[in-house]
Design a protein around this motif. Structure first.
Motif, mmCIF file in Angstrom:
data_model
loop_
_atom_site.group_PDB
_atom_site.id
_atom_site.type_symbol
_atom_site.label_atom_id
_atom_site.label_comp_id
_atom_site.label_asym_id
_atom_site.label_seq_id
_atom_site.Cartn_x
_atom_site.Cartn_y
_atom_site.Cartn_z
ATOM 1 N N LYS A 42 -8.754 13.187 -23.093
ATOM 2 C CA LYS A 42 -7.849 12.925 -21.771
ATOM 3 C C LYS A 42 -7.229 14.089 -21.854
ATOM 4 O O LYS A 42 -6.915 14.796 -20.601
ATOM 5 N N THR A 43 -6.471 14.741 -22.625
ATOM 6 C CA THR A 43 -5.179 15.657 -22.455
ATOM 7 C C THR A 43 -6.155 16.936 -22.299
ATOM 8 O O THR A 43 -5.486 17.755 -21.395
ATOM 9 N N THR A 44 -7.085 17.067 -22.896
ATOM 10 C CA THR A 44 -7.885 18.413 -22.716
ATOM 11 C C THR A 44 -8.536 18.605 -21.269
ATOM 12 O O THR A 44 -8.283 19.465 -20.367
ATOM 13 N N ILE A 50 4.458 16.615 -19.733
ATOM 14 C CA ILE A 50 3.990 16.710 -20.843
ATOM 15 C C ILE A 50 3.827 15.679 -21.718
ATOM 16 O O ILE A 50 4.843 14.794 -21.854
ATOM 17 N N GLN A 51 2.897 15.472 -22.535
ATOM 18 C CA GLN A 51 2.940 14.322 -23.666
ATOM 19 C C GLN A 51 3.980 14.618 -24.586
ATOM 20 O O GLN A 51 4.240 15.652 -25.121
ATOM 21 N N GLY A 52 5.058 13.579 -24.836
ATOM 22 C CA GLY A 52 6.093 14.157 -25.590
ATOM 23 C C GLY A 52 7.154 14.764 -24.909
ATOM 24 O O GLY A 52 7.500 15.808 -25.422
ATOM 25 N N MET A 61 0.258 13.763 -15.293
ATOM 26 C CA MET A 61 1.124 13.351 -16.474
ATOM 27 C C MET A 61 0.352 12.668 -17.424
ATOM 28 O O MET A 61 -0.464 12.141 -17.302
ATOM 29 N N ASP A 62 0.927 13.068 -18.673
ATOM 30 C CA ASP A 62 0.220 12.793 -19.888
ATOM 31 C C ASP A 62 1.221 11.664 -20.598
ATOM 32 O O ASP A 62 2.180 12.134 -21.192
ATOM 33 N N GLU A 63 0.709 10.549 -20.679
ATOM 34 C CA GLU A 63 1.494 9.354 -21.194
ATOM 35 C C GLU A 63 2.917 9.559 -20.887
ATOM 36 O O GLU A 63 3.866 9.531 -21.866
ATOM 37 N N PRO A 64 3.114 9.534 -19.749
ATOM 38 C CA PRO A 64 4.751 9.797 -19.421
ATOM 39 C C PRO A 64 5.626 8.729 -19.680
ATOM 40 O O PRO A 64 6.828 9.026 -19.768
HETATM 41 MG MG LIG Z 1 -3.442 13.444 -25.354
#
Ligand SMILES: [Mg+2]
Ligand SMILES: Nc1ncnc2c1ncn2[C@@H]1O[C@H](COP(=O)(O)OP(=O)(O)OP(=O)(O)O)[C@@H](O)[C@H]1O
Lengths: 246, 312
Positions: B40-42, B81-83, B159-162
């Motif tokens: 997913k992130t990629t 970003i994630q985190g 948005m990555d796991e915001p």
């Molecule tokens: Mg990810």
């Protein structure tokens, strides 16, 4: 400045140093017992003030040059373009450190002659490693998410370096500079053996004529300078560090 | 419009994104769900070219994203970003204002934007503007991270796991804020989450990924009614299906003329909420208030029953 014990100690040390350097005669009664009868107690071949200034200037000049080269090099090898030079530059800078300063002085004299130059070269080479290592550590151990975010929001490599990476690595870089300054302050005294004008002159004169008063004078001034400068740079570092703790 | 066309990414001989094709309509929210490590992130990072793709093309409004310089592309696309990834040495205001500064907004305009966004995310500007990230809670940091991504009013927001670090109450408020912001700025949003409730709450379309492959891409209702395979079905949650359907429908869609007793239900509420109320108060029907404030209609268990039914 708050009136606290550390601050009082600092003020006291600074005062003592100033008296030693600006008005050495006032210290004569204190140092008298260390000198042999009839021998001079206070070093007078040169003004201690001018020696101190020259000593400091030598260290500052060498550290500034070492900082520029070492930080520049560390930035270069921590970028993707320079990554392949990382091992090479590491070993080059390490060689600078394994060479004893006396050997550097001895080798430099035939090339650049007696005086300030060989001392500057030795101090410069000596200053490189701590600054290089620390800068490299600082730049390569930043939180990944932060670097990622800098790129992710559209910073160019240069913007990320100046606005994010260097400010965040600053405390670690400063620690390297502090180390190299303190080593430099001590090493510069040896420069007097090749006719550089530094406080080493006083110590060596004392050793040659078996005059402990001279040795103590030179030693105390160098030591006092080292302590005060170390303390000042540590304070700078703490200030730089306060902001970036996350 | 974002067209992801036959896109793959290979790391060390391992295909982590495998021939993914999907088209994202402008001004919609697409949610990507899938197991950890499914790519997913990629996939998200190939859109703004933080990761370069190995095959296929990605077009933004018809334009191949490789024709634009990486950093210019990324200034146009918001990225949470994630985190969070906040800059620890910059204040909240500096963090949020970073992209506007990069693209040369004036000070006044940037300041106003920072305040507007902080207020939108329930962070009172006077309290937060000059704090540093380490002086914020995890949830506050995340909201500042999302505000930073939105600051330059991008058309597209990744948005990555915001909302991963938010407690359920703040989280559902942040989701509603996001929906409001999305309407307000007409942003196209692509959001990654592990939380299926979040996915169903936000998504116009959901993309389900597993082991680098896109298993299904469709509206939430399509996914519930016609899951492509067992994995998608399991992802949605077999026992959740009727409730997912109800959570997507509004009360207004199933009202009928008639009378009922007890507290009235808002026509904008979800059918799931209506069901819960009726179960809780032991009623088979409840009155529904019309927009003018009169009780004109009712909702019955019967109608909800019909709506919640999947296959026969
Ligand atoms: Mg990810
Ligand atoms: N830079 C990289 N180098 C090598 N492998 C990578 C790299 N980035 C990701 N991967 C691998 O690619 C796969 C997909 O990673 P990705 O981060 O896209 O997963 P994800 O779906 O976002 O997972 P999560 O839900 O845990 O965030 C993983 O197996 C990961 O190990």
């Amino acid at each position: 400045m708050r009136l606290s014990l550390p601050n009082l100690l600092r003020a006291f040390l600074l005062g003592l140093l100033l008296v030693f350097v600006m008005a050495p005669q006032t210290m004569e009664p204190l140092l008298r017992p260390l000198a042999q009868a009839n021998a001079p107690v206070i070093y007078e071949q040169a003004s201690l003030l001018s020696l101190t200034i020259q000593h400091l200037m030598t260290v500052i000049a060498a550290t500034v040059a070492a900082t520029m080269v070492a930080v520049g090099l560390a930035i270069f090898v921590s970028r993707p373009v320079g990554a392949e030079f990382l091992p090479l530059s590491r070993s080059l800078v390490n060689i600078g450190q394994t060479f004893p300063p006396v050997a550097v002085l001895a080798l430099a004299v035939p090339v650049v002659g007696f005086g300030q130059k060989p001392t500057l070269i030795a101090l410069f080479l000596y200053g490189l490693l701590p600054i290089f290592e620390n800068t490299l550590t600082g730049l390569t151990s930043l939180p990944r998410a932060v670097i990622d975010a800098a790129r992710g929001i559209g910073m160019t490599g240069r913007q990320s370096l100046w606005q994010i990476e260097l400010p965040l690595a600053l405390p670690v870089i400063l620690a390297g500079i502090r180390l190299s300054v303190v080593i430099g302050l001590a090493t510069a005294t040896i420069g007097s053996t090749v006719a550089a004008r530094t406080l080493g002159e006083v110590i060596i004169a004392g050793l040659q004529s078996n005059n402990m008063a001279f040795v103590v004078q030179g030693g105390l001034i160098v030591g006092g300078l080292a302590v005060l400068i170390y303390d000042f740079l540590s304070a700078l570092e703490r200030r730089a560090f306060q902001r970036i703790r996350s | 419009m974002i067209e992801i066309d036959g896109v793959s990414k290979i790391y060390d001989g391992k295909t982590v994104v495998d021939d993914v094709t999907l088209t994202i309509e402008p001004r919609t929210i697409t949610v990507i769900v899938g197991t950890s490590g499914s790519g997913k992130t990629t996939l998200l990072r190939m859109i703004n070219r933080l990761v370069e793709l190995d095959a296929g093309t990605i077009r933004l409004d018809g334009e191949d994203n490789r024709t634009i310089r990486g950093y210019e592309l990324r200034r146009r696309i918001g990225y949470a970003i994630q985190g969070h990834g906040l800059f620890p040495h910059q204040t909240v205001a500096e963090n949020i204002g970073v992209v506007p500064r990069l693209i040369g907004w004036g000070r006044k305009r940037t300041d106003d934007k920072v305040r507007e966004l902080l207020s939108l995310f329930q962070l009172p500007p006077e309290q937060f503007i000059s704090r540093y990230p380490h002086e914020l809670s995890g949830g506050e940091q995340q909201r500042v991270g999302v505000a930073r991504a939105l600051a330059a009013e991008p058309n597209v927001l990744l948005m990555d796991e915001p909302f991963g670090a938010l407690d359920p109450i703040i989280r559902s408020r942040a989701q509603d804020d996001l929906l409001a912001i999305q309407k307000h700025f007409s942003t196209t949003i692509i959001l990654v989450t592990h939380d299926m409730n979040e996915a169903f709450h936000l998504a116009d379309k959901i993309a389900v990924m597993d082991a680098g492959r896109l298993l299904q891409y469709g509206t939430p209702e399509e996914l519930v009614r016609n899951p492509a395979n067992g994995f998608v079905e399991a992802m949605i949650g077999v026992s959740e299906r009727p409730f997912r359907l109800l959570s997507m429908g509004r009360v207004a869609e199933v009202v009928e003329p008639g009378e009922a007793t007890g507290p009235a239900i808002d026509p904008g509420a979800s059918q799931q909420e209506a069901l819960a109320q009726m179960l809780w108060t032991g009623r088979r029907a409840a009155p529904v208030i019309s927009p003018e404030g009169q009780v004109a209609a009712r909702i019955t268990l019967e109608s909800i029953f019909k709506r919640a039914k999947g296959k026969s």
